[in-house]
Scaffold this active site. Sequence first.
Site, PDB file in Angstrom:
ATOM      1  N   ASP A 362     -26.299  -8.766 -27.156  1.00 28.74           N
ATOM      2  CA  ASP A 362     -26.116  -9.938 -28.012  1.00 28.74           C
ATOM      3  C   ASP A 362     -26.808 -11.145 -27.385  1.00 28.74           C
ATOM      4  O   ASP A 362     -26.411 -11.608 -26.302  1.00 28.74           O
ATOM      5  CB  ASP A 362     -24.616 -10.220 -28.175  1.00 28.74           C
ATOM      6  CG  ASP A 362     -24.333 -11.253 -29.254  1.00 28.74           C
ATOM      7  OD1 ASP A 362     -25.174 -12.141 -29.461  1.00 28.74           O
ATOM      8  OD2 ASP A 362     -23.256 -11.183 -29.870  1.00 28.74           O
ATOM      9  N   HIS A 393     -26.722  -9.852 -32.484  1.00 28.65           N
ATOM     10  CA  HIS A 393     -25.623 -10.722 -32.914  1.00 28.65           C
ATOM     11  C   HIS A 393     -25.420 -10.553 -34.411  1.00 28.65           C
ATOM     12  O   HIS A 393     -26.231 -11.017 -35.211  1.00 28.65           O
ATOM     13  CB  HIS A 393     -25.943 -12.180 -32.572  1.00 28.65           C
ATOM     14  CG  HIS A 393     -24.785 -13.111 -32.750  1.00 28.65           C
ATOM     15  ND1 HIS A 393     -23.724 -13.148 -31.871  1.00 28.65           N
ATOM     16  CD2 HIS A 393     -24.512 -14.034 -33.700  1.00 28.65           C
ATOM     17  CE1 HIS A 393     -22.856 -14.062 -32.275  1.00 28.65           C
ATOM     18  NE2 HIS A 393     -23.318 -14.601 -33.392  1.00 28.65           N
TER      19      HIS A 393
END
Length: 499
Positions: A362, A393
């Site tokens: 992420d 993400h």
Amino acid sequence: MLEWLAALCLVILVVFIWPGFKYFGTDNPSDALLRGLATSQPTATSKSGEPEQSAAALVCKPSALANYLHRHCRTFGAYSPCVGWTWRASAFLQSVYEACWPYDSPVQFVRDNLQLSDDGLVALDWALPSYQKRRRTSSHSTSPVLLIIPNSFGRITRSVLKLCETALSHGYLPAVFNRRSHNGCPLTTVKLQQFGDPADLREAVRYIRYRQPAGRLYAVSESTGSGLLLSYLGECGSSSYVTAAVCLSPVFRCQNWFENGLSWPLQWALVLYQKICLSRYRTVLGETIQTDALFTSCSLRGLEEALFCQPGPVGSAPAAATRTSGSINNSGAWDAYWEHNEPLRDVDEVAIPVLSICAQDDPVRGETQSTIPLELFETNPHFFLLLTGRGGHCGFSTQSEASTPAAFCPVSSAAALNSGMESRGTSWSHKALLEFFRATTDFFAAEERAKQLAARRRGLGGGAAGRVFRHRSVSTCKRVPACSHNIRAIYNWQRSYTR
């Protein structure tokens, strides 16, 4: 138009300047953590008899509910991330794609503007199929309600629209919560919602319970919006009215996230977007805060401090902010602000199952070991972490969009087709969260039936009394419906799933 130009510049910078090996490749050094977490889980067996390595690991404290999820949530282990030299294998590019790329959704929204106790306004956008002529749903509907909390910047992303579409096709009533001044919601008071202040969300949940008293309530938050959801669940505890919740790519340690900052392209884009959204209120905000400091700030922390760490109605900040020689000293106000807004401040009071879906790569949250509180999931029976090696993400792109199994759908495929809401490339994370809701609901229903059966046996003395019970009239056995607004009647919080 300016935000799209900024996003295009951001993509160009990433493609031509940032090292390519950071985003493309077939091996991820952080996969060692995922393999270590997955060793304690039951592994599937391939046709050749060899164990298969799952692309996702479920991290949680051993419990009856955890065992049930391992057995019945097959989507958890069915994640096949994109690899190789494709843009979908890039954590950064797929995150930007889900956040900025437009999506032609067959969903229309009906807005409810809610006036709060302080005369402020928040909005609930109810998702409906575009073909549906009736603009309102019946208050007697028993369909479950899915409350969706977008990111804290108010951006309605592609992921949120796809989640609304998928939820509709599975029989849910999606409702998107918009904070003050977000997504076209008017700002009627000189007060913005703090990062982790659940007061506005609490009033919105009460309205949902009033409007749909017969349906269960589930909650999903995206990105930094998880801070608001976790704060609400912690403050309300067993009175949250929520059956189960999911956090997609959440940011847990938010003070550190604001202080350490993102990589400069991402932070620059978020700061620019937030300034554009606040610029329309520059005159009215200038009555209570220093707008020069607000619009000249170059970091997310600077924006947050300018809005909420100064004395005045907008921030409602602690008294630690003092003036020194014409400037504001926020050294104590910043720490005091996060004492009241850190999402995990009341985490021990959370009383419902909460699933967090995270990816190790992420680019927004940051490094896994320092940003994800693994000890929370290993010790608290209410929290479950579904950790993948790749996904970016709120991206979680897969190699192929497999069709949803019939056993997973709460409604039949024919009903989905008749409603005109057949899913188009359902995201794996959306499949996983809906399956989590179904599994937890089925588990609690089985627990409730077992508890009622045991209570009847104890009350009737068992044995011969059981035979007498079968000859009783129907009227004496009729269940009287309880008030739907009594949370302890909706949900028995003395559950045994933590055993």
